[in-house]
Design an enzyme around this catalytic site. Structure first.
Site, PDB file in Angstrom:
ATOM      1  N   ASN A 115       0.813  -1.250  -0.111  1.00 44.89           N
ATOM      2  CA  ASN A 115      -0.066   0.053  -0.039  1.00 44.89           C
ATOM      3  C   ASN A 115       0.841   1.272  -0.007  1.00 44.89           C
ATOM      4  OD1 ASN A 115       0.947  -0.185   2.546  1.00 44.89           O
ATOM      5  ND2 ASN A 115      -1.154   0.220   3.691  1.00 44.89           N
ATOM      6  N   CYS A 116       2.037   1.276  -0.146  1.00 44.06           N
ATOM      7  CA  CYS A 116       2.818   2.315  -0.278  1.00 44.06           C
ATOM      8  C   CYS A 116       3.211   2.713  -1.713  1.00 44.06           C
ATOM      9  CB  CYS A 116       4.338   2.097   0.361  1.00 44.06           C
ATOM     10  SG  CYS A 116       5.652   3.119  -0.027  1.00 44.06           S
ATOM     11  N   SER A 117       2.982   3.915  -2.412  1.00 40.31           N
ATOM     12  CA  SER A 117       2.888   4.096  -3.529  1.00 40.31           C
ATOM     13  C   SER A 117       4.437   4.022  -4.238  1.00 40.31           C
ATOM     14  CB  SER A 117       2.365   5.295  -3.980  1.00 40.31           C
ATOM     15  OG  SER A 117       2.778   6.618  -3.252  1.00 40.31           O
TER      16      SER A 117
END
Length: 127
Positions: A19-21
């Site tokens: 979920n980390c861009s």
């Protein structure tokens, strides 16, 4: 647990948070280069203190450089205090993997903290 196995011709590993861009962008660039990396979901399978030490050494950095100061445990544990040794900081990261700065990528061309995400190009297979 690793989600995928590396491409034998060019083995790469990414310490990834889905979920980390930034982490997703790095993974995308690796895949665009034709490599399917080993994906280490480090929050599910935290690296050992020894592995953290090896990653830091490969990048030529200290434990403090692996810390993500934006996460709650950083402030709660008082990790900004310079009293903590590298050994102690590696213990904190191993115990609280959310503190690990990401993404870290290991390749035959080196090991990098890929922030900004475009840095991964430095260690992708040569064109």
């Amino acid at each position: 647990m690793s989600a995928r196995t590396p491409t034998p011709a060019y083995p790469m590993t990414i310490f990834h948070k889905p979920n980390c861009s930034t982490s997703r962008n790095v993974l995308g660039l690796i895949r665009e280069s034709g490599v399917e990396p080993e994906i280490v979901l480090y929050l599910e399978t935290p690296p050992s203190k020894e592995k953290l030490r090896a990653l830091a050494k490969a990048m030529g950095v200290g434990a403090r450089d692996l810390l993500r100061a934006k996460e709650a445990p950083y402030e709660e544990l008082g990790l900004a205090d310079p009293k903590w040794t590298d050994d102690q900081l590696f213990d904190f990261i191993a115990t609280h993997p959310i503190l690990l700065q990401r993404p870290i990528v290991v390749s035959p061309r080196g090991t990098l903290m890929c922030r900004p995400w475009a840095r991964v190009r430095e260690i992708l297979p040569s064109a």
